[in-house]
Enzyme design. Structure first.
Site, PDB file in Angstrom:
ATOM      1  N   GLU A 146       0.828  -1.208   0.000  1.00 15.11           N
ATOM      2  CA  GLU A 146       0.000   0.000   0.000  1.00 15.11           C
ATOM      3  C   GLU A 146       0.864   1.261   0.000  1.00 15.11           C
ATOM      4  O   GLU A 146       1.773   1.410   0.831  1.00 15.11           O
ATOM      5  CB  GLU A 146      -0.939   0.005   1.213  1.00 15.11           C
ATOM      6  CG  GLU A 146      -1.908   1.190   1.168  1.00 15.11           C
ATOM      7  CD  GLU A 146      -3.017   1.101   2.214  1.00 15.11           C
ATOM      8  OE1 GLU A 146      -2.921   0.241   3.113  1.00 15.11           O
ATOM      9  OE2 GLU A 146      -3.958   1.910   2.120  1.00 15.11           O
ATOM     10  N   HIS A 205      -8.261   1.061  -2.234  1.00 11.76           N
ATOM     11  CA  HIS A 205      -9.031   1.515  -1.076  1.00 11.76           C
ATOM     12  C   HIS A 205      -9.784   2.796  -1.412  1.00 11.76           C
ATOM     13  O   HIS A 205      -9.176   3.790  -1.824  1.00 11.76           O
ATOM     14  CB  HIS A 205      -8.097   1.834   0.102  1.00 11.76           C
ATOM     15  CG  HIS A 205      -7.886   0.680   1.018  1.00 11.76           C
ATOM     16  ND1 HIS A 205      -6.865   0.656   1.964  1.00 11.76           N
ATOM     17  CD2 HIS A 205      -8.568  -0.497   1.170  1.00 11.76           C
ATOM     18  CE1 HIS A 205      -6.934  -0.488   2.631  1.00 11.76           C
ATOM     19  NE2 HIS A 205      -7.941  -1.201   2.171  1.00 11.76           N
ATOM     20  N   GLU A 240     -12.769   1.829   2.916  1.00 11.33           N
ATOM     21  CA  GLU A 240     -12.048   1.895   4.191  1.00 11.33           C
ATOM     22  C   GLU A 240     -12.383   3.215   4.869  1.00 11.33           C
ATOM     23  O   GLU A 240     -12.250   4.276   4.268  1.00 11.33           O
ATOM     24  CB  GLU A 240     -10.533   1.809   3.951  1.00 11.33           C
ATOM     25  CG  GLU A 240      -9.731   1.887   5.243  1.00 11.33           C
ATOM     26  CD  GLU A 240      -8.226   1.787   4.991  1.00 11.33           C
ATOM     27  OE1 GLU A 240      -7.597   0.916   5.583  1.00 11.33           O
ATOM     28  OE2 GLU A 240      -7.697   2.583   4.201  1.00 11.33           O
TER      29      GLU A 240
HETATM   30 MN    MN Z   1      -5.811   2.208   3.059  1.00 10.92          MN
END
Ligand code: MN
Length: 288
Positions: A146, A205, A240
């Site tokens: 990420e 996300h 998220e």
């Molecule tokens: Mn995230």
């Protein structure tokens, strides 16, 4: 076909029997086919019981975590790196036991405020560890690193950096995990960054600029949907969001979740799913 997911912290801060039952059932009720189970400490997560719940409610799971300073695989200290690898090996076991196919998050470094640039040795440890992790993961599991903002990482803040990192690791099952919340801080343009990631984009996300309800902040969502459509994205798009209403003692502090952005996880999750589905289908993608 894009698969819509929801992060477990929308429902619960921990993963005890009642929390996981609530989280999995609520995800299904809100219309999601995927739940992202966050596992800061994989050894404490009952993956077998989670698998049974997933089967019962017809959901698939992904697993995410952020490493801590004492398990930082980009540390110069080999003992710290070794402890980090133990955590990552445990996380892979959790993914397998849950019959999942993605391990994502800040797994290449400690998720924390770094106060110095990363050293060459630390970077080499991160590269070597991701190569090792991808080999352990094998063909059935995608490992996705990420890209997060500068206050949470000094290794991967932009898509451009992530592409170079992934190239350096050189594993076919390593991908990039992008997050609109972080991109909105660091990237020059969201659509451009998604297009740059291209077929290396493995996970996404949907996070609003204040980490609350999507569509109520400053993220230019049309750029996101258009970017995902432009690359023909067919992976998971996971909502998220964090609020002081749902707290995990370490994770919430590491992410600086100090404010209440919502109280009702169900209302939030239902609205977020509709928001994502409308944006993605409007851009020409199919969603499940
Ligand atoms: Mn995230």
């Amino acid at each position: 076909m894009v698969q819509l997911g929801v992060h477990s912290m929308v429902w619960a801060g921990g993963w005890g029997p009642q929390e996981r039952e609530h989280a999995v059932r609520s995800s299904a009720e809100a219309g999601y086919g995927v739940i992202e189970v966050t596992a800061p400490d994989p050894s404490q997560l009952d993956a077998g019981a989670t698998r049974e719940l997933l089967r019962e409610y017809g959901l698939r799971a992904t697993c995410s975590l952020g490493l801590q300073p004492e398990t930082d695989v980009a540390s110069e200290d080999p003992d710290v790196v070794a402890r980090g690898r133990e955590v990552l090996a445990g996380a892979l076991e959790v993914v397998r036991a849950m019959e999942g196919d993605v391990l994502c998050g800040v797994i290449h470094q400690a998720l924390t405020r770094h106060t110095r640039p990363l050293s060459d040795l630390g970077r080499r440890h991160a590269v070597e560890t991701m190569a090792w992790l991808c080999e352990q993961a094998g063909d059935g599991i995608t490992v996705a690193v990420e890209v997060v903002n500068r206050y949470e990482s000094n290794l991967l803040n932009t898509t451009e950096q992530a592409l170079a990192f992934v190239e350096e690791v050189g594993a076919s099952n390593l991908g990039i995990h992008l997050d609109a919340y972080h991109m909105n801080i660091e990237e020059a343009g969201l659509r451009r960054a998604i297009e740059l990631a291209g077929d290396r984009l493995a996970y996404f996300h949907v996070g609003e600029s204040h980490r609350g309800a999507p569509g109520t902040g400053s993220v230019p969502w049309d750029e996101v949907w258009q970017g995902l459509a432009a690359i023909g994205y067919d992976g998971k798009v996971t909502f998220e969001s964090f609020s002081s209403a749902v707290v995990h003692p370490e994770l919430s502090s590491a992410l600086a979740i100090w404010r209440n952005t919502w109280d009702d996880g169900m209302a939030l999750a239902v609205a977020a799913r509709a928001f994502m589905a409308e944006g993605l289908t409007g851009a020409g993608l199919e969603v499940a």
